[in-house]
Design an enzyme around this catalytic site. Structure first.
Site, PDB file in Angstrom:
ATOM      1  N   HIS A   1      -2.752  10.734   0.035  1.00 30.18           N
ATOM      2  CA  HIS A   1      -2.911   9.422  -0.589  1.00 30.18           C
ATOM      3  C   HIS A   1      -2.856   9.518  -2.104  1.00 30.18           C
ATOM      4  O   HIS A   1      -2.227   8.714  -2.773  1.00 30.18           O
ATOM      5  CB  HIS A   1      -4.263   8.811  -0.195  1.00 30.18           C
TER       6      HIS A   1
ATOM      7  N   GLU B   1       0.839  -1.211   0.000  1.00 26.30           N
ATOM      8  CA  GLU B   1       0.000   0.000   0.000  1.00 26.30           C
ATOM      9  C   GLU B   1       0.868   1.253   0.000  1.00 26.30           C
ATOM     10  O   GLU B   1       1.666   1.457   0.917  1.00 26.30           O
ATOM     11  CB  GLU B   1      -0.897  -0.016   1.250  1.00 26.30           C
TER      12      GLU B   1
HETATM   13  C1  MEV Z   1      -5.731   3.076   5.353  1.00 23.96           C
HETATM   14  O1  MEV Z   1      -5.004   1.934   4.957  1.00 23.96           O
HETATM   15  C2  MEV Z   1      -5.613   3.312   6.841  1.00 23.96           C
HETATM   16  C3  MEV Z   1      -6.491   4.433   7.385  1.00 23.96           C
HETATM   17  O2  MEV Z   1      -7.865   4.204   7.033  1.00 23.96           O
HETATM   18  C4  MEV Z   1      -6.323   4.418   8.881  1.00 23.96           C
HETATM   19  C5  MEV Z   1      -7.295   5.307   9.645  1.00 23.96           C
HETATM   20  O3  MEV Z   1      -8.390   5.603   9.142  1.00 23.96           O
HETATM   21  O4  MEV Z   1      -6.930   5.661  10.783  1.00 23.96           O
HETATM   22  C6  MEV Z   1      -6.119   5.771   6.811  1.00 23.96           C
END
Ligand code: MEV
Length: 398
Positions: free
Chosen positions: A346, A46
């Site tokens: 992201h 990821e």
């Molecule tokens: C994504 O892989 C992880 C998150 O959803 C964690 C969170 O929401 O604290 C960004």
């Protein structure tokens, strides 16, 4: 022909092996735990996980890095007993013969005793029957075993199976399951950090506003299992990545973490964030059943290389580093979520993946990704268009 031959290790490790399967291995940077610097190998597919840990660890350094501690590596083995007659009497008999049971358990692994570990204690637990008052209460013998540098699954299972006949003899009952518990709550790791609020200022927002968002994220996760699951998923993004790189059984770690998160009856976050005297304070606690021996550690060359990079001298130290990585990952997520949102960061990182999918390689990946972000369209079609235009302008294909 050579390139079609399987690495011998894969064939020996699982059944019906047809190949090996690669994932990216990255390095988490800036991590300081108990005053020591670590470069953290992380295996994860990821985008943003490695960047998030490195970024958060850099901010945590402003407050002295992470402080961490871990329990002794005590694991739990379970032996289920049925048909034992009077529950109180059966428990009493087992407790009275504790030393004999421990000596028998230890006889199955003298090498562990020589290393300073071994079975340490026994407890008879009585649990209400799932069928209600008319069912037989569940009698479970818990065997507490110090597994030293091993995660210990095989050792624990051997000891549990080994003491079963004596448990049957003592109780007059019949033993069914004999297996370790992945809720390794005698083997907890904890990490904390204390960050001056002013160093959190970012996105044109003061540090206090960012801290407030993080505290609100923590409250939300405390109150709501739906949010806590996602909060903990973020923590495990970091922990699993180190677990895979260092050859751990990450399914066992996941099982233990989520069971521990439910310990008071509601699924809760593994970490909390509070404001204390001008500082944002983060704390994490979770079971981490790790090993520095056994499993793939001695046979997988990438795991060996990862361990050399990480330079931990014990499973306890590794668990402290992993707890700090989990808290770092969580900090980065809730910092973004509680302020500008997660997608900005992201999408910038996801754009690289999209560029690769569209055919970009080498230096072009970064160039196409930047162009995608500037265009505000992180889409494969757009990436193909940008790539074609760049190559038309004479950019080399890779
Ligand atoms: C994504 O892989 C992880 C998150 O959803 C964690 C969170 O929401 O604290 C960004």
């Amino acid at each position: 022909m050579h390139r079609y031959q399987l690495p011998g290790i894969a064939v020996g490790v699982i059944e019906n092996a047809i190949g090996t399967f690669s994932l990216p291995l990255g390095l988490g940077l800036n991590l300081q735990v108990n005053g020591r610097d670590y470069i953290v190998p992380m295996v994860v597919e990821e985008p943003s996980v490695v960047a998030a840990v490195s970024f958060a660890a850099k901010i945590a350094r402003e407050g002295g890095g992470f402080h961490a501690e871990a329990d002794d590596p005590v694991m739990i083995g379970q032996v289920q007993v049925t048909g034992y007659g009077d529950p109180t009497e059966a428990s009493r008999k087992l407790t009275a013969r504790k030393e004999e049971l421990l000596a028998l358990a230890n006889s199955f692994h003298p090498a562990m005793i020589a290393r300073g570990g071994g079975a340490r204690d026994i407890e008879a637990r009585l649990l209400p029957a799932p069928e209600g008052a008319r069912g037989e209460p569940i009698l479970v013998v818990h065997l507490y075993i110090d597994t030293q540098e091993a995660m210990g699954a095989n050792l624990i299972n051997t000891m549990c199976e080994g003491i079963a006949p004596l448990v049957e003899q003592i109780t007059g009952g019949r033993v069914f399951l004999r297996i370790l518990s992945n809720l390794a709550d005698r083997r907890l790791a904890r990490a904390s950090c204390r960050i001056p609020v002013e160093v959190l200022a970012d996105f044109n927002l003061p540090g206090g506003a960012i801290a407030e968002g993080i505290v609100q994220a923590s409250r939300f996760a405390q109150a709501d299992p739906y949010r806590a699951a996602t909060h903990n998923k973020g923590i495990m993004n970091g922990i699993d990545a180190v677990a895979i790189a260092t050859g751990q059984d990450w399914r066992a770690i996941e099982a233990g973490a989520h069971a521990f998160a439910c310990r008071d009856g509601q699924y809760r976050p593994l970490s909390t964030w509070t404001l204390e005297e001008g500082h944002l304070v983060g704390r994490i606690e979770l079971p981490l059943a790790l090993g520095t021996v056994g499993g793939p550690i001695k046979v997988h060359s990438a795991v060996q290389a990862a361990m050399k990079v990480l330079r931990v001298s014990s499973a306890r130290e590794l668990s402290m580093v992993m707890a700090a990585v989990g808290l770092s990952q969580n900090f980065a997520a809730v910092r973004a979520l509680g302020s500008v949102g997660i997608q900005r960061g992201h999408m910038a990182l996801h754009a690289r993946c999209v560029a690769v999918t569209a055919g970009a390689r080498g230096l072009l990946v970064e160039k196409v990704a930047n162009a995608l972000v500037s265009a505000g369209q992180v889409k494969v079609e757009k990436a193909r268009e940008i790539l074609a235009a760049m190559m038309g302008e004479g950019e080399p294909a890779t």
